[in-house]
Design a protein around this motif. Structure first.
Motif, PDB file in Angstrom:
ATOM      1  N   VAL B 162       0.826  -1.203   0.000  1.00 23.36           N
ATOM      2  CA  VAL B 162       0.000   0.000   0.000  1.00 23.36           C
ATOM      3  C   VAL B 162       0.864   1.259   0.000  1.00 23.36           C
ATOM      4  N   GLY B 163       0.475   2.217  -0.839  1.00 25.08           N
ATOM      5  CA  GLY B 163       1.131   3.529  -0.779  1.00 25.08           C
ATOM      6  C   GLY B 163       1.928   3.814  -2.033  1.00 25.08           C
ATOM      7  N   ASP B 164       3.168   4.227  -1.832  1.00 24.29           N
ATOM      8  CA  ASP B 164       4.014   4.598  -2.954  1.00 24.29           C
ATOM      9  C   ASP B 164       4.700   3.360  -3.522  1.00 24.29           C
ATOM     10  N   LEU B 165       4.113   2.807  -4.564  1.00 19.95           N
ATOM     11  CA  LEU B 165       4.696   1.595  -5.149  1.00 19.95           C
ATOM     12  C   LEU B 165       5.636   1.942  -6.305  1.00 19.95           C
ATOM     13  N   LEU B 166       5.625   3.229  -6.705  1.00 23.26           N
ATOM     14  CA  LEU B 166       6.474   3.651  -7.810  1.00 23.26           C
ATOM     15  C   LEU B 166       7.919   3.821  -7.339  1.00 23.26           C
ATOM     16  N   TYR B 167       8.082   4.579  -6.283  1.00 25.82           N
ATOM     17  CA  TYR B 167       9.441   4.837  -5.794  1.00 25.82           C
ATOM     18  C   TYR B 167       9.812   3.934  -4.622  1.00 25.82           C
ATOM     19  N   GLY B 168       8.818   3.266  -4.041  1.00 26.42           N
ATOM     20  CA  GLY B 168       9.052   2.501  -2.810  1.00 26.42           C
ATOM     21  C   GLY B 168      10.009   1.343  -3.040  1.00 26.42           C
ATOM     22  N   ARG B 169      11.247   1.612  -2.700  1.00 28.52           N
ATOM     23  CA  ARG B 169      12.310   0.658  -2.992  1.00 28.52           C
ATOM     24  C   ARG B 169      12.166  -0.610  -2.156  1.00 28.52           C
ATOM     25  N   THR B 170      11.663  -0.473  -0.935  1.00 26.14           N
ATOM     26  CA  THR B 170      11.502  -1.677  -0.111  1.00 26.14           C
ATOM     27  C   THR B 170      10.531  -2.646  -0.786  1.00 26.14           C
ATOM     28  N   SER B 190      -2.355   1.723  -4.667  1.00 26.46           N
ATOM     29  CA  SER B 190      -1.611   2.985  -4.755  1.00 26.46           C
ATOM     30  C   SER B 190      -2.429   4.008  -5.529  1.00 26.46           C
ATOM     31  N   PRO B 191      -2.100   5.308  -5.334  1.00 23.24           N
ATOM     32  CA  PRO B 191      -2.705   6.313  -6.206  1.00 23.24           C
ATOM     33  C   PRO B 191      -2.199   6.092  -7.633  1.00 23.24           C
ATOM     34  N   ALA B 192      -2.990   6.533  -8.609  1.00 22.07           N
ATOM     35  CA  ALA B 192      -2.643   6.259 -10.007  1.00 22.07           C
ATOM     36  C   ALA B 192      -1.229   6.735 -10.349  1.00 22.07           C
ATOM     37  N   GLN B 193      -0.817   7.896  -9.771  1.00 20.75           N
ATOM     38  CA  GLN B 193       0.506   8.395 -10.174  1.00 20.75           C
ATOM     39  C   GLN B 193       1.660   7.638  -9.515  1.00 20.75           C
ATOM     40  N   LEU B 194       1.340   6.759  -8.555  1.00 17.88           N
ATOM     41  CA  LEU B 194       2.416   6.039  -7.855  1.00 17.88           C
ATOM     42  C   LEU B 194       2.282   4.533  -8.031  1.00 17.88           C
ATOM     43  N   ARG B 195       1.793   4.132  -9.218  1.00 18.43           N
ATOM     44  CA  ARG B 195       1.609   2.699  -9.458  1.00 18.43           C
ATOM     45  C   ARG B 195       2.932   1.968  -9.581  1.00 18.43           C
ATOM     46  N   LEU B 196       2.882   0.685  -9.345  1.00 20.71           N
ATOM     47  CA  LEU B 196       4.076  -0.144  -9.455  1.00 20.71           C
ATOM     48  C   LEU B 196       4.613  -0.073 -10.896  1.00 20.71           C
ATOM     49  N   PRO B 197       5.924   0.149 -11.070  1.00 22.35           N
ATOM     50  CA  PRO B 197       6.484   0.238 -12.419  1.00 22.35           C
ATOM     51  C   PRO B 197       6.218  -1.029 -13.234  1.00 22.35           C
TER      52      PRO B 197
END
Lengths: 418, 308
Positions: B162-170, B190-197
């Protein structure tokens, strides 16, 4: 013994977090669960009207046997194991208050040899007394605060703390009754008044203090007082590593049920408490504050009971007692799986020998192939003749439990319970 | 398998035997630590923690791990500003020099791939302590260790990230380890702008892992065994407005925590800002402080594995 390599059991399965219709396959060579999957209509055992649980574990029993053998007239590891299987219990943890108490590596190993006779796995506690030191092996420990049965006890809080200081970081279970309060009340008229609730509550505070100060993994045994539960709840919320047992007798009986006829039979330490305590204990077991049903199975002969010795035998009725919680107190099958199987499994996991896979407490590939299959439609009328403990009586004689144990499976070997 | 020299990426840690070895070792260290009977197997060895990006917690955890094993520590806390990097020295030179002093290096860098490049030239074991938006393998290992410890390493786990899956390195480091569990189901919230790459999504697809994406937490609350929530990292946003707009989309408070399954756990790599209300800390499902403690023992186990 069957030559089949696999035991397949299908039916309603309950783990602590999930209940489902499924099939379990146990490899009888390794004794481990190999596969859990969907039902295909080919079960080796009939499980109609049953729930299949991970094998139950009783973390608090007194099997009585030690190298001296002097208490074996009450119970030994073979009869204890028979009573366990009868009660649907697949592993037990045995207390150290024997005449030859396991208080060092050598005595512990000697007692461990005796447990090989037991079909159910036995985890041994090592004793803590005023003069003892931790073992080299990683084992669970038991500290008796005040005098009970045996010689492993302390006379004051100071004496206990001096001993516990040597056990920093260890796994220690506490019998919570304050010795000074017991001493002050020793001339009261009834057993219940001689061992008042205040003794347990004071001892609880002290045990929690020791657990925090010495970073122990703590367990409070056979918990009985409602007021003490609040202290445990606060300690858990603070992050202390502490868990808590409750016995069938403290959940089923209270002092309002005592009569001149049953008083001696229902004498144990700690004693029965009031109805409020009992209700609070049931609620705490249900909401997760109390972690385990552990019997404090304490066999004494009929003659001894008539003389007023404390302790009651309860292994034979472990599984049927679980059905009482389900019918009378609306415990779900998942609740039962949690307090009878999953939590006890977690407790013993780090002490298990190789060969038991991931251990006990879950129906999952890799875990021990030990199951408790409870029949919710066939009542169990407890009689003296039906129990298998050597002491041959039960505090539940004359009572009929709503359900019974149909099968106890030990590492893929099926034992018909009745 | 061959013993690893460096710990750069989670993909090196996919071997179950190695994991089990490290987990058993970590559990043993935890026990010995509580009993104050830790031996000092790394006595006389030195760990250098070179942090080009601040992370007090990770750095202290590595340093505590080394010291508890009897080793010593050299520390460069703000290497970007205070070391020769500020004078324009390349990281390669820094590694060559520091490896002459230290027996093992823990490197935190702001650029993805920095650890891999550094390991190529480092004569001593190098541990990636986070490289930009890349990986943080010791954190991921500690996370899996926590899940195993708390939930018994089950088949069919349901994990909500949950949360920042775009930058969330962990999260990026954890995913390949999670995929090892048979029947695991992953909710990506995640919010649309922070989706998993996309590259991680493709990895999940290739592995045949059952997953679903959503921008709402609701559906996961009742089903999840693990809720892993991340901080929306201010430092990854170009403008404060962008950050402000989505920083508090997911907040776990007591009301939500109580709705989770009884045995579910809430995880967070910490530090948290508002994602988890402080009132949740006393909930038995709150596993994040235990998770932080576990990371210490995992790092001890890793240091011991690399050096002993």
């Amino acid at each position: 013994m069957s030559l089949a390599k696999k035991l397949r059991v299908e039916g309603r399965i309950a783990n602590y977090d999930r209940e489902f219709e499924g099939a379990i396959e146990i490899d009888t060579a390794t004794g481990l669960i190999e596969y859990v999957g969907p039902i295909e209509g080919r079960s080796d055992l009939p499980t109609d009207g049953c729930i299949i649980f991970p094998g139950f574990g009783d973390l608090h029993i007194h099997a009585r046997e030690d190298v001296s053998g002097s208490q074996c007239y009450k119970e030994d590891f073979v009869t204890n194991s028979n009573a366990a299987i009868h009660g649907g219990v697949v592993h037990v943890a045995d207390m150290p208050n024997n005449p030859v108490a396991p208080i060092d590596d050598e005595k512990y190993a000697a007692k461990e040899l005796l447990t090989q006779k037991s079909a159910v796995h036995v985890t041994l506690y090592a004793g803590i007394g005023p003069q003892t030191q931790p073992l080299k092996r990683h084992v669970p420990y038991k500290a008796f605060m005040g005098p009970s049965v045996g010689d492993l006890f302390f006379r004051s809080q100071e004496q206990l703390e001096t001993a516990i200081a040597n056990y920093r970081g260890r796994n220690v279970s506490f019998h919570c009754e304050d010795p000074e309060i017991l001493e002050a009340n020793k001339n009261a008229p009834t057993h219940e008044q001689r061992r008042p609730a205040s003794a347990e509550i004071t001892a609880t505070e002290f045990a929690l203090y020791l657990i925090e100060k010495y970073e122990l993994i703590g367990k409070l045994c056979h918990y009985s007082t409602g007021d003490g539960l609040k202290k445990i709840s606060a300690a858990k919320a603070r992050g202390l590593r502490v868990t808590c047992e409750a016995t069938p007798h403290h959940l089923f009986f209270d002092d309002s049920m005592l009569t001149e006829q049953n008083r001696l039979w229902l004498q144990m330490n700690p004693p029965l408490r009031g109805p409020k305590d009992r209700i609070a204990l049931i609620a705490a077991l249900k909401n997760g504050l109390v972690d385990y049903i552990a019997t404090d199975h304490a066999p004494h002969t009929i003659e001894e009971k008539l003389k007023g010795i404390s302790g009651v035998p309860l292994l034979d009725t472990y599984g049927s007692f679980a059905t009482w919680l389900m019918t009378e107190h609306n415990f779900t099958a998942r609740d039962i799986a949690r307090v009878c199987a999953y939590n006890p499994g977690l407790f013993v996991r780090e002490f298990l020998p190789a060969g038991l896979g991931k251990g006990f407490g879950l129906i999952e590939p890799g875990y021990a192939g030990s199951l408790t299959i409870l029949d919710l439609n066939t009542p169990y009328a407890v009689t003296r003749e039906s129990v298998r403990t050597k002491c041959a009586w039960s505090p539940f004689e004359g009572y009929t439990f709503p359900g019974s144990v149909r099968y106890t499976v030990l590492n893929g070997n099926v034992h018909q319970a009745s | 398998m061959q013993k690893l020299k460096h710990i750069i990426s989670t993909t090196q840690l996919l071997n179950r035997k190695l994991q089990e070895h490290l987990f058993v070792s970590a559990a043993q260290m935890e026990r010995d630590d509580a009993q104050r009977t830790l031996s000092r197997p790394l006595s006389g060895r030195i760990l250098a923690t070179i942090f080009y990006e601040p992370s007090t917690r990770t750095r202290l955890s590595f340093e505590a791990a080394m010291q508890k094993l009897g080793g010593g520590v050299l520390t460069a806390e703000n290497a970007r500003d205070s070391s020769s990097a500020a004078k324009g020295e390349s990281i390669a030179d820094a590694i060559r020099v520091i490896s002459g002093y230290a027996d093992v290096i823990a490197l935190r860098h702001y650029e993805e791939g920095a650890a891999k490049a550094a390991a190529k030239i480092s004569p001593v074991p190098l541990i990636n302590a986070g490289d930009g938006i890349g990986e943080h393998p010791t954190q991921a290992l500690a996370d899996i260790y926590t899940i195993e410890k708390e939930l018994g390493g089950r088949d069919g786990l349901r994990v909500a990230l949950v949360g920042d899956l775009l930058y969330g390195r962990t999260i990026h480091s954890l995913l390949p380890l999670l995929c090892l569990y048979p029947g695991v189901q992953i909710d990506l919230v995640s919010p649309a702008q922070l989706r998993l790459p996309a590259k991680y999504i493709q990895h999940l697809e290739r592995q045949g892992v059952h997953f679903r994406e959503s921008d709402k937490l609701g559906a996961s609350i009742k089903s999840a065994d693990v809720i892993y929530i991340t901080r929306v990292q201010k430092e990854r946003f170009a403008s404060p407005q962008e950050y402000e707009a989505i920083k508090d989309v997911y907040v776990i408070d007591s009301k939500i925590a109580d709705k989770l399954k009884k045995h579910a756990i809430i995880m967070h790599a910490l530090p948290r800002v508002n994602e988890i209300a402080p009132e949740v800390d006393s909930n038995s499902r709150a596993a994040y402080f235990r998770q932080a403690k576990n990371a210490l023992y995992i790092r001890m186990a890793l240091l011991n594995y690399l050096l002993a």
